[in-house]
Design a protein around this motif. Structure first.
Motif, PDB file in Angstrom:
ATOM      1  N   GLU A  24       0.834  -1.206   0.000  1.00 36.47           N
ATOM      2  CA  GLU A  24       0.000   0.000   0.000  1.00 36.47           C
ATOM      3  C   GLU A  24       0.871   1.260   0.000  1.00 36.47           C
ATOM      4  O   GLU A  24       0.497   2.265  -0.582  1.00 36.47           O
ATOM      5  N   TYR A  74     -19.288  -4.881   1.381  1.00 36.13           N
ATOM      6  CA  TYR A  74     -19.508  -3.942   0.296  1.00 36.13           C
ATOM      7  C   TYR A  74     -20.935  -4.053  -0.242  1.00 36.13           C
ATOM      8  O   TYR A  74     -21.552  -5.095  -0.188  1.00 36.13           O
ATOM      9  N   ASP A  78     -20.541   0.442  -3.756  1.00 42.40           N
ATOM     10  CA  ASP A  78     -19.083   0.434  -3.587  1.00 42.40           C
ATOM     11  C   ASP A  78     -18.398  -0.010  -4.881  1.00 42.40           C
ATOM     12  O   ASP A  78     -17.357   0.525  -5.264  1.00 42.40           O
ATOM     13  N   LEU A  79     -18.996  -1.011  -5.548  1.00 43.85           N
ATOM     14  CA  LEU A  79     -18.449  -1.444  -6.833  1.00 43.85           C
ATOM     15  C   LEU A  79     -18.617  -0.342  -7.872  1.00 43.85           C
ATOM     16  O   LEU A  79     -17.727  -0.100  -8.681  1.00 43.85           O
ATOM     17  N   ALA A  81     -18.650   2.818  -7.306  1.00 41.38           N
ATOM     18  CA  ALA A  81     -17.657   3.861  -7.026  1.00 41.38           C
ATOM     19  C   ALA A  81     -16.303   3.495  -7.622  1.00 41.38           C
ATOM     20  O   ALA A  81     -15.589   4.352  -8.139  1.00 41.38           O
ATOM     21  N   ALA A  82     -15.967   2.211  -7.592  1.00 40.09           N
ATOM     22  CA  ALA A  82     -14.696   1.752  -8.149  1.00 40.09           C
ATOM     23  C   ALA A  82     -14.739   1.744  -9.678  1.00 40.09           C
ATOM     24  O   ALA A  82     -13.759   2.061 -10.340  1.00 40.09           O
ATOM     25  N   TYR A  83     -15.895   1.379 -10.234  1.00 40.34           N
ATOM     26  CA  TYR A  83     -16.009   1.245 -11.687  1.00 40.34           C
ATOM     27  C   TYR A  83     -16.523   2.525 -12.348  1.00 40.34           C
ATOM     28  O   TYR A  83     -16.111   2.877 -13.443  1.00 40.34           O
ATOM     29  N   LYS A 106     -10.525  -4.054 -12.057  1.00 36.81           N
ATOM     30  CA  LYS A 106     -10.864  -3.251 -10.880  1.00 36.81           C
ATOM     31  C   LYS A 106     -11.398  -4.111  -9.742  1.00 36.81           C
ATOM     32  O   LYS A 106     -11.033  -3.928  -8.584  1.00 36.81           O
ATOM     33  N   PHE A 107     -12.275  -5.074 -10.064  1.00 37.66           N
ATOM     34  CA  PHE A 107     -12.866  -5.900  -9.013  1.00 37.66           C
ATOM     35  C   PHE A 107     -11.859  -6.887  -8.449  1.00 37.66           C
ATOM     36  O   PHE A 107     -11.915  -7.241  -7.277  1.00 37.66           O
ATOM     37  N   GLN A 109      -8.747  -6.260  -7.949  1.00 29.41           N
ATOM     38  CA  GLN A 109      -7.979  -5.484  -6.970  1.00 29.41           C
ATOM     39  C   GLN A 109      -8.842  -5.133  -5.755  1.00 29.41           C
ATOM     40  O   GLN A 109      -8.425  -5.339  -4.621  1.00 29.41           O
ATOM     41  N   LEU A 110     -10.028  -4.625  -5.985  1.00 28.54           N
ATOM     42  CA  LEU A 110     -10.907  -4.195  -4.893  1.00 28.54           C
ATOM     43  C   LEU A 110     -11.300  -5.343  -3.971  1.00 28.54           C
ATOM     44  O   LEU A 110     -11.282  -5.209  -2.753  1.00 28.54           O
TER      45      LEU A 110
END
Length: 127
Positions: A24, A74, A78-79, A81-83, A106-107, A109-110
């Motif tokens: 991180e 989640y 939340d997904l 927001a990431a996508y 993305k998913f 990693q998330l």
């Protein structure tokens, strides 16, 4: 002077948590730097450890996503927001649209899922 640990194979949860924390810190490092090389090594070590522990059930990618969403607490928002697209996330989670390569990245990693778990074929609902 900044001293960083020498990395070895991750064999326990304590070493795993230490590696994830360090990842991180260096995840946005520039290519060609010592930190970037360390980041790439950490990705390999973390992935190896996770794969040795996790015996994923034989479920389709969407169920896998739903399981991990539940694990992390989640919600579809939340997904989104990431996508970046709530409507598409709804369609995907309801089997009306397939996962895109961008979503898989993305998913993965998330939700800390190997991309391999998300690229399996699955049936879409036609009605």
């Amino acid at each position: 002077m900044n001293i960083h640990p020498q990395w070895f194979l991750i064999e326990n949860e304590q070493a795993y948590n230490k590696a994830v924390a360090r990842y991180e810190e260096v995840k946005r490092s520039s290519k060609g730097t010592k930190e970037h090389k360390e980041k790439m090594l950490l990705v390999h070590l973390i992935e190896r450890y996770e794969n040795s522990l996790w015996d994923f059930p034989e479920v389709d990618p969407i169920e896998m996503i739903k399981i991990r969403m539940d694990d992390f607490g989640y919600k579809p928002s939340d997904l989104a927001a990431a996508y970046g697209d709530k409507g598409t996330i709804s369609k995907v989670l309801n089997y009306k649209q397939a996962l895109s390569l961008t979503m898989i990245r993305k998913f993965s990693q998330l939700l800390r899922l190997p991309a391999d778990a998300l690229i399996k074929e699955y049936a879409l609902k036609t009605s």
